[in-house]
Motif scaffolding. Structure first.
Motif, PDB file in Angstrom:
ATOM      1  N   TYR A  58       0.830  -1.240   0.070  1.00 12.55           N
ATOM      2  CA  TYR A  58      -0.063  -0.128   0.055  1.00 12.55           C
ATOM      3  C   TYR A  58       0.634   1.170  -0.132  1.00 12.55           C
ATOM      4  N   SER A  59       1.820   1.262   0.878  1.00  7.05           N
ATOM      5  CA  SER A  59       2.808   2.442   1.027  1.00  7.05           C
ATOM      6  C   SER A  59       3.467   2.499  -0.355  1.00  7.05           C
ATOM      7  N   SER A  60       3.783   1.547  -1.127  1.00  9.20           N
ATOM      8  CA  SER A  60       4.608   1.902  -2.360  1.00  9.20           C
ATOM      9  C   SER A  60       3.777   2.280  -3.352  1.00  9.20           C
ATOM     10  N   CYS A  61       2.438   1.860  -3.373  1.00  8.85           N
ATOM     11  CA  CYS A  61       1.451   2.513  -4.414  1.00  8.85           C
ATOM     12  C   CYS A  61       1.392   3.680  -4.131  1.00  8.85           C
ATOM     13  N   CYS A  62       1.236   4.072  -2.669  1.00 17.19           N
ATOM     14  CA  CYS A  62       0.887   5.564  -2.305  1.00 17.19           C
ATOM     15  C   CYS A  62       1.804   6.314  -2.933  1.00 17.19           C
ATOM     16  N   ARG A  63       3.304   6.051  -2.578  1.00 12.56           N
ATOM     17  CA  ARG A  63       4.239   6.865  -3.087  1.00 12.56           C
ATOM     18  C   ARG A  63       4.337   6.850  -4.649  1.00 12.56           C
ATOM     19  N   ALA A  64       4.276   5.911  -5.398  1.00 10.79           N
ATOM     20  CA  ALA A  64       4.154   6.200  -6.776  1.00 10.79           C
ATOM     21  C   ALA A  64       3.117   6.948  -7.073  1.00 10.79           C
ATOM     22  N   ASP A  65       1.826   7.119  -6.884  1.00 12.00           N
ATOM     23  CA  ASP A  65       0.773   8.009  -7.033  1.00 12.00           C
ATOM     24  C   ASP A  65       1.156   9.487  -6.695  1.00 12.00           C
ATOM     25  N   LEU A  66       1.849   9.489  -5.411  1.00  9.82           N
ATOM     26  CA  LEU A  66       2.127  10.880  -4.881  1.00  9.82           C
ATOM     27  C   LEU A  66       3.274  11.464  -5.888  1.00  9.82           C
ATOM     28  N   ARG A  67       4.187  10.440  -6.285  1.00 13.28           N
ATOM     29  CA  ARG A  67       5.168  10.871  -7.099  1.00 13.28           C
ATOM     30  C   ARG A  67       4.725  11.563  -8.417  1.00 13.28           C
ATOM     31  N   GLN A  68       3.796  10.711  -9.163  1.00 16.05           N
ATOM     32  CA  GLN A  68       2.980  10.961 -10.228  1.00 16.05           C
ATOM     33  C   GLN A  68       2.435  12.385 -10.322  1.00 16.05           C
ATOM     34  N   ARG A  69       1.714  12.482  -8.993  1.00  7.04           N
ATOM     35  CA  ARG A  69       0.947  13.970  -8.673  1.00  7.04           C
ATOM     36  C   ARG A  69       1.803  15.054  -8.603  1.00  7.04           C
ATOM     37  N   MET A  70       2.909  14.995  -8.002  1.00  9.79           N
ATOM     38  CA  MET A  70       3.850  15.802  -7.920  1.00  9.79           C
ATOM     39  C   MET A  70       4.666  16.406  -9.171  1.00  9.79           C
ATOM     40  N   GLN A  71       4.961  15.412 -10.097  1.00  7.60           N
ATOM     41  CA  GLN A  71       5.528  15.693 -11.455  1.00  7.60           C
ATOM     42  C   GLN A  71       4.351  16.611 -12.178  1.00  7.60           C
ATOM     43  N   ASN A  72       3.131  16.259 -12.176  1.00  6.84           N
ATOM     44  CA  ASN A  72       2.289  16.641 -12.871  1.00  6.84           C
ATOM     45  C   ASN A  72       1.973  18.372 -12.285  1.00  6.84           C
ATOM     46  N   LEU A  73       1.836  18.343 -10.985  1.00  5.09           N
ATOM     47  CA  LEU A  73       1.606  19.597 -10.392  1.00  5.09           C
ATOM     48  C   LEU A  73       3.072  20.577 -10.773  1.00  5.09           C
ATOM     49  N   ILE A  74       4.291  20.145 -10.720  1.00  4.72           N
ATOM     50  CA  ILE A  74       5.233  20.935 -11.085  1.00  4.72           C
ATOM     51  C   ILE A  74       5.372  21.291 -12.379  1.00  4.72           C
ATOM     52  N   LYS A  75       5.140  20.345 -13.336  1.00  3.25           N
ATOM     53  CA  LYS A  75       5.056  20.759 -14.565  1.00  3.25           C
ATOM     54  C   LYS A  75       3.859  21.633 -15.070  1.00  3.25           C
ATOM     55  N   ALA A  76       2.660  21.472 -14.502  1.00  2.00           N
ATOM     56  CA  ALA A  76       1.504  22.532 -14.702  1.00  2.00           C
ATOM     57  C   ALA A  76       2.204  23.934 -14.242  1.00  2.00           C
ATOM     58  N   ALA A  77       2.676  23.991 -12.861  1.00  2.00           N
ATOM     59  CA  ALA A  77       3.043  25.341 -12.460  1.00  2.00           C
ATOM     60  C   ALA A  77       4.014  26.089 -13.248  1.00  2.00           C
ATOM     61  N   SER A  78       5.091  25.323 -13.850  1.00  6.24           N
ATOM     62  CA  SER A  78       6.231  25.744 -14.570  1.00  6.24           C
ATOM     63  C   SER A  78       5.574  26.214 -16.050  1.00  6.24           C
ATOM     64  N   ASN A  79       4.721  25.310 -16.643  1.00  2.00           N
ATOM     65  CA  ASN A  79       4.139  25.699 -17.787  1.00  2.00           C
ATOM     66  C   ASN A  79       3.277  27.004 -17.695  1.00  2.00           C
ATOM     67  N   GLN A  80       2.371  27.269 -16.478  1.00  2.00           N
ATOM     68  CA  GLN A  80       1.771  28.286 -16.265  1.00  2.00           C
ATOM     69  C   GLN A  80       2.547  29.694 -16.360  1.00  2.00           C
ATOM     70  N   ILE A  81       3.813  29.361 -15.632  1.00  2.00           N
ATOM     71  CA  ILE A  81       4.995  30.657 -15.457  1.00  2.00           C
ATOM     72  C   ILE A  81       5.242  30.979 -16.908  1.00  2.00           C
ATOM     73  N   LEU A  82       5.594  29.766 -17.477  1.00  2.00           N
ATOM     74  CA  LEU A  82       6.111  30.114 -19.059  1.00  2.00           C
ATOM     75  C   LEU A  82       5.171  30.604 -19.930  1.00  2.00           C
ATOM     76  N   ARG A  83       3.756  30.440 -19.921  1.00  2.00           N
ATOM     77  CA  ARG A  83       2.972  30.932 -20.503  1.00  2.00           C
ATOM     78  C   ARG A  83       2.832  32.612 -20.132  1.00  2.00           C
ATOM     79  N   ARG A  84       2.829  32.816 -19.093  1.00  2.00           N
ATOM     80  CA  ARG A  84       2.550  34.001 -18.446  1.00  2.00           C
ATOM     81  C   ARG A  84       3.632  34.950 -18.981  1.00  2.00           C
TER      82      ARG A  84
END
Length: 111
Positions: A58-84
């Motif tokens: 369970y914890s390894s699945c949660c870490r993988a899910d959290l890792r993917q969510r953080m990657q998506n969040l960082i990409k979205a934030a950086s893309n928003q800054i670049l578009r701005r």
């Protein structure tokens, strides 16, 4: 002589370190032998090992899910800054962003 129940249970209960539990669960997930045989080899109840395996999975699945969510969040934030800033990132900037993303995720989540 009367011994209080909670005192007795604290005296006779074995406590294993979390590192030992994680190692044992990981070994039981990889090994080709049965979980019961692995538990008996180290002298613990097989139910405890099954429970630890569930927690580890369970914890390894949660870490993988959290890792993917953080990657998506960082990409979205950086893309928003670049578009701005109306800025198209260079190849060096993209490599830097990828390295920083990896560092942030490793720092907060682990490997």
């Amino acid at each position: 002589m009367h011994i209080p129940k909670n005192t007795w249970s604290k005296c006779h209960r074995r406590e294993h370190s979390s590192m030992f539990k994680r190692e044992l669960a990981a070994r039981s997930l990889v090994a080709a032998r049965s979980v019961v045989a692995g538990a008996l080899a180290v002298g613990i109840n097989s139910n405890l090992l099954f429970a630890q395996r569930r927690m580890e999975l369970y914890s390894s699945c949660c870490r993988a899910d959290l890792r993917q969510r953080m990657q998506n969040l960082i990409k979205a934030a950086s893309n928003q800054i670049l578009r701005r800033d109306r800025h198209q990132p260079s190849q060096e900037e993209e490599i830097y962003l990828e390295a920083m993303t990896h560092w942030i995720i490793t720092y907060f989540i682990g490997k």
